[in-house]
Design a protein around this motif. Structure first.
Motif, short mmCIF file in Angstrom:
data_model
loop_
_atom_site.label_atom_id
_atom_site.label_comp_id
_atom_site.label_asym_id
_atom_site.label_seq_id
_atom_site.Cartn_x
_atom_site.Cartn_y
_atom_site.Cartn_z
N LEU A 86 -18.92 4.12 -26.78
CA LEU A 86 -19.07 5.53 -26.43
C LEU A 86 -18.63 6.42 -27.59
O LEU A 86 -19.32 7.40 -27.93
CB LEU A 86 -18.26 5.86 -25.18
CG LEU A 86 -18.41 7.29 -24.67
CD1 LEU A 86 -19.86 7.60 -24.33
CD2 LEU A 86 -17.51 7.50 -23.46
N ASP A 87 -17.52 6.12 -28.23
CA ASP A 87 -17.06 6.91 -29.38
C ASP A 87 -18.10 6.88 -30.50
O ASP A 87 -18.37 7.90 -31.13
CB ASP A 87 -15.71 6.40 -29.88
CG ASP A 87 -14.57 6.71 -28.94
OD1 ASP A 87 -14.76 7.55 -28.02
OD2 ASP A 87 -13.50 6.10 -29.11
N PHE A 88 -18.68 5.72 -30.76
CA PHE A 88 -19.69 5.57 -31.80
C PHE A 88 -20.93 6.40 -31.44
O PHE A 88 -21.46 7.14 -32.29
CB PHE A 88 -20.06 4.09 -31.92
CG PHE A 88 -20.92 3.75 -33.09
CD1 PHE A 88 -20.39 3.68 -34.37
CD2 PHE A 88 -22.27 3.45 -32.92
CE1 PHE A 88 -21.19 3.33 -35.45
CE2 PHE A 88 -23.07 3.11 -33.99
CZ PHE A 88 -22.53 3.06 -35.26
N ALA A 89 -21.37 6.31 -30.20
CA ALA A 89 -22.55 7.07 -29.76
C ALA A 89 -22.28 8.57 -29.83
O ALA A 89 -23.15 9.35 -30.25
CB ALA A 89 -22.93 6.66 -28.34
N ARG A 90 -21.10 8.99 -29.45
CA ARG A 90 -20.73 10.42 -29.49
C ARG A 90 -20.70 10.93 -30.93
O ARG A 90 -21.12 12.06 -31.19
CB ARG A 90 -19.38 10.65 -28.83
CG ARG A 90 -19.40 10.44 -27.34
CD ARG A 90 -18.03 10.48 -26.74
NE ARG A 90 -17.63 11.86 -26.42
CZ ARG A 90 -16.52 12.15 -25.78
NH1 ARG A 90 -15.67 11.21 -25.41
NH2 ARG A 90 -16.23 13.40 -25.51
N MET A 91 -20.22 10.12 -31.84
CA MET A 91 -20.14 10.52 -33.24
C MET A 91 -21.55 10.75 -33.81
O MET A 91 -21.77 11.69 -34.57
CB MET A 91 -19.42 9.44 -34.04
CG MET A 91 -19.34 9.71 -35.53
SD MET A 91 -18.43 8.43 -36.42
CE MET A 91 -19.51 7.01 -36.26
N ARG B 129 -22.68 14.88 -22.56
CA ARG B 129 -23.22 13.83 -21.69
C ARG B 129 -24.76 13.90 -21.70
O ARG B 129 -25.43 12.88 -21.84
CB ARG B 129 -22.68 14.00 -20.28
CG ARG B 129 -23.11 12.94 -19.29
CD ARG B 129 -22.55 13.25 -17.91
NE ARG B 129 -21.10 13.12 -17.85
CZ ARG B 129 -20.47 12.06 -17.37
NH1 ARG B 129 -21.14 11.05 -16.88
NH2 ARG B 129 -19.17 12.01 -17.36
N GLN B 130 -25.31 15.11 -21.59
CA GLN B 130 -26.76 15.28 -21.59
C GLN B 130 -27.36 14.85 -22.93
O GLN B 130 -28.42 14.22 -22.97
CB GLN B 130 -27.14 16.73 -21.28
CG GLN B 130 -28.63 16.95 -21.14
CD GLN B 130 -29.25 16.06 -20.07
OE1 GLN B 130 -28.73 15.95 -18.98
NE2 GLN B 130 -30.35 15.42 -20.39
#
Length: 93
Positions: free
Chosen positions: A12-17, A61-62
């Motif tokens: 999740l952290d990787f995807a958010r970055m 999130r979107q």
């Protein structure tokens, strides 16, 4: 539900970055997590669905769902999908 799994948190952290830039390159996902982009984004979608709503801001999130949708096609292809735009007459190109 709070994200407690260390690997889920890392993904999740990787995807958010990378989300603001359209997501990481497929080879980066493979190097960091040892899986193809389709599986990575299926995991991201699962994490988003199980995370407490207040844990990730709605806009972020979107964005993550939008980036994930590029990879999570029904046919399981790991390539990015090109956008299909409608043309006059109801056909797509």
């Amino acid at each position: 539900m709070t994200i407690t799994n260390v690997e889920d948190r890392r993904m999740l952290d990787f995807a958010r970055m990378w989300a603001p830039y359209g997501g990481p390159q497929p080879d980066e996902i493979l190097v960091h997590f040892g899986m193809p982009p389709t599986r990575f984004y299926q995991n991201i979608t699962r994490i988003l669905r199980t995370a407490a709503p207040g844990q990730i801001p709605v806009a972020e999130r979107q964005l993550l769902y939008t980036v994930s949708a590029r990879y999570c096609a029904a046919d399981g292809s790991s390539r990015r999908r090109r956008r299909v735009e409608p043309v006059p007459g109801g056909r797509t190109r």
